[in-house]
Design a protein around this motif. Structure first.
Motif, PDB file in Angstrom:
ATOM      1  N   ILE A  60      16.909  45.693  60.682  1.00  0.00           N
ATOM      2  CA  ILE A  60      18.441  45.878  61.263  1.00  0.00           C
ATOM      3  C   ILE A  60      19.013  47.439  61.056  1.00  0.00           C
ATOM      4  N   THR A  61      19.191  47.826  62.421  1.00  0.00           N
ATOM      5  CA  THR A  61      20.066  48.863  62.404  1.00  0.00           C
ATOM      6  C   THR A  61      21.718  49.094  61.504  1.00  0.00           C
ATOM      7  N   ILE A  62      21.722  49.672  60.648  1.00  0.00           N
ATOM      8  CA  ILE A  62      23.001  50.013  59.797  1.00  0.00           C
ATOM      9  C   ILE A  62      23.060  51.396  59.351  1.00  0.00           C
ATOM     10  N   ARG A  63      22.045  52.642  59.291  1.00  0.00           N
ATOM     11  CA  ARG A  63      22.600  54.113  59.510  1.00  0.00           C
ATOM     12  C   ARG A  63      23.084  54.589  60.846  1.00  0.00           C
ATOM     13  N   TRP A  67      28.073  50.786  66.779  1.00  0.00           N
ATOM     14  CA  TRP A  67      28.281  50.523  65.347  1.00  0.00           C
ATOM     15  C   TRP A  67      27.895  49.416  64.992  1.00  0.00           C
ATOM     16  N   LEU A  68      26.892  48.096  64.226  1.00  0.00           N
ATOM     17  CA  LEU A  68      26.906  46.910  63.324  1.00  0.00           C
ATOM     18  C   LEU A  68      28.100  47.511  62.316  1.00  0.00           C
ATOM     19  N   TYR A 121      17.045  40.350  54.808  1.00  0.00           N
ATOM     20  CA  TYR A 121      17.128  42.242  55.688  1.00  0.00           C
ATOM     21  C   TYR A 121      16.648  42.665  54.622  1.00  0.00           C
ATOM     22  N   SER A 142      17.338  51.681  53.983  1.00  0.00           N
ATOM     23  CA  SER A 142      17.947  49.682  53.247  1.00  0.00           C
ATOM     24  C   SER A 142      17.780  48.982  55.017  1.00  0.00           C
ATOM     25  N   ALA A 143      17.858  47.567  54.568  1.00  0.00           N
ATOM     26  CA  ALA A 143      18.228  47.074  55.409  1.00  0.00           C
ATOM     27  C   ALA A 143      16.728  47.449  56.494  1.00  0.00           C
ATOM     28  N   VAL A 144      15.997  47.654  56.051  1.00  0.00           N
ATOM     29  CA  VAL A 144      14.061  47.726  57.350  1.00  0.00           C
ATOM     30  C   VAL A 144      13.999  46.379  56.890  1.00  0.00           C
ATOM     31  N   GLY A 145      14.250  45.056  56.482  1.00  0.00           N
ATOM     32  CA  GLY A 145      13.132  43.943  55.959  1.00  0.00           C
ATOM     33  C   GLY A 145      11.544  44.279  55.476  1.00  0.00           C
TER      34      GLY A 145
END
Lengths: 265, 265
Positions: free
Chosen positions: B58-61, A219-220, A122, A52-55
């Motif tokens: 983006i980095t979410i994990r 942490w985002l 994203y 997830s969110a690797v674009g």
């Protein structure tokens, strides 16, 4: 598990490739493949791990592994491979190395969570469909617009209906479809709308914590803010209970602004 | 190294943030910062490690670390942080956690290699500028259009000239600039062109190798193919020795195709 594609060199059945970003064992991917049961030769090339969110990330500094994978469709085993890469990698290696011919359609999803508004940028789910579009293959990204989806039936129905339409009519060059489906049972869906991406933004908060040696890490997190009052957006369609279908383009050039910069040269 | 930003709360000097995808120690980033010497408060928030081809990841994990970093500008130390994340992460955490106010301009680059045509979609350099644009901050991505650049002087000059113009005139809402600079010395540059992304594609070859236990792994490789015969493209500008300036939009909606899908609902 199936070790070879049922009809490797053509036949007149469509070859449909499935990918996602939640990983090959995700429930959403299984629901998507099941929804296409009987429509052609179904094949799966999906990430080994959640992405997830690797674009539109691709893997150029590391090699990739390709694992034969057990995958049960509605009518039995489906040819499937798990790739140690991103969603875009999966579509690239499927189309340019693993499959006997280009697929007729690439379906990505069903994502566990919405890919509306700015989240499209994203999204790994969308990037798999984008990569197919770059390769000239019609493609659709499908997302369940709830963060913890329980029932993928409505999203599967919408995906199949749109997939059939794309196989019949094609898509314009350089265009893919981004589909978001609201929660609820199929009979709760109010209909379908052709939408545009809403203007929106994440107001991020980076939460600072301390590790056991008292050094900080972040942490985002954050809050999603809809900045758009239009009624023709993807976000509004979902709020109104409609399936949202947004045509996206892979050409990012702001054509309507080119003349504005004429005196910058 | 500088531990605090010279004028943290305003003054009337512009605050300019620099990011990239080649990592905080890359020569291109140092050349970019040096080119802006004297223009305002210069700050650097860049990836700890090389992040090429991460797209808009983006980095979410995972959590992120932020390291204070020694960074020498043309006139002395520059406030700098290295982030264990992607280019988009760097801009997010800079603007929403690390900096005392929003920057007036975000510059990303100078990338070691071209970001033209379809490569824009894979580019970490562009994604840093895209993230700034999402946050409402004018931004420019700058790339040196040679794979092994030796001299960043021309690219630095072009970046500064365009940065000054953007600080003076601003950019339309939702628009960023993608700049590619050909090789050679500043006096060899033929001029500047406003361009569109060329249609192009990578014909990928996934090279199969065998590990010491005879299991296969794959490296992404391939050949770049320009499919566009237009004379107004980014690729053609570079071939003709011009700086290419392409306005990009963050709204991916294919507005000109919305009506085509009216009967799909």
């Amino acid at each position: 598990m199936l070790d070879s594609i049922p009809t490797p060199d053509g036949a007149d059945r469509p070859l449909i490739l499935f990918a996602n970003d939640d990983g090959i064992d995700a429930r959403g991917l299984h629901a998507l493949v099941a929804a296409f049961d009987g429509m052609g030769d179904l094949v799966v090339v999906a990430p080994f791990e959640e992405q997830s969110a690797v674009g539109h990330s691709i893997t150029i500094r590391d090699p990739m592994r390709v694992h034969t994978w057990p995958f049960e469709g509605a009518s039995g085993p489906v040819w499937a491979r798990a790739v140690t890469g991103t969603p875009a990698d999966c579509v690239k290696i499927a189309c340019q190395r693993l499959l006997p011919r280009h697929p007729d359609l690439v379906m990505s999803g069903i994502n566990h969570g919405p890919n509306t508004a700015v989240n499209v940028i994203y999204s790994g789910t969308v990037s798999a469909a984008t990569e197919a579009c770059i390769l000239g293959i019609p493609s659709i990204a499908v997302s369940h617009a709830e963060w913890r989806p329980t029932d993928f039936t409505a999203a599967g129905h919408a995906a199949r209906r749109l997939g059939e339409r794309v196989l019949a009519d094609g898509l314009p060059d350089g265009i893919l479809l981004n589909v978001n489906v609201p929660g609820g049972a199929p009979e709760d869906i109010a209909g379908t709308r052709i939408t545009r991406q809403a203007r929106a933004r994440w107001n991020e908060a980076f939460e600072e914590r301390r590790d056991p040696t008292d050094r900080p890490y972040y942490w985002l997190g954050g809050e999603f803010v809809d900045l758009d009052e239009g009624t023709d957006t993807d976000l509004q369609a979902i709020r109104d209970g409609y399936v949202s279908v947004t045509p996206l383009q892979i050409d990012l050039t702001a054509h309507q602004h080119l003349s504005r910069f004429a005196d910058w040269v």
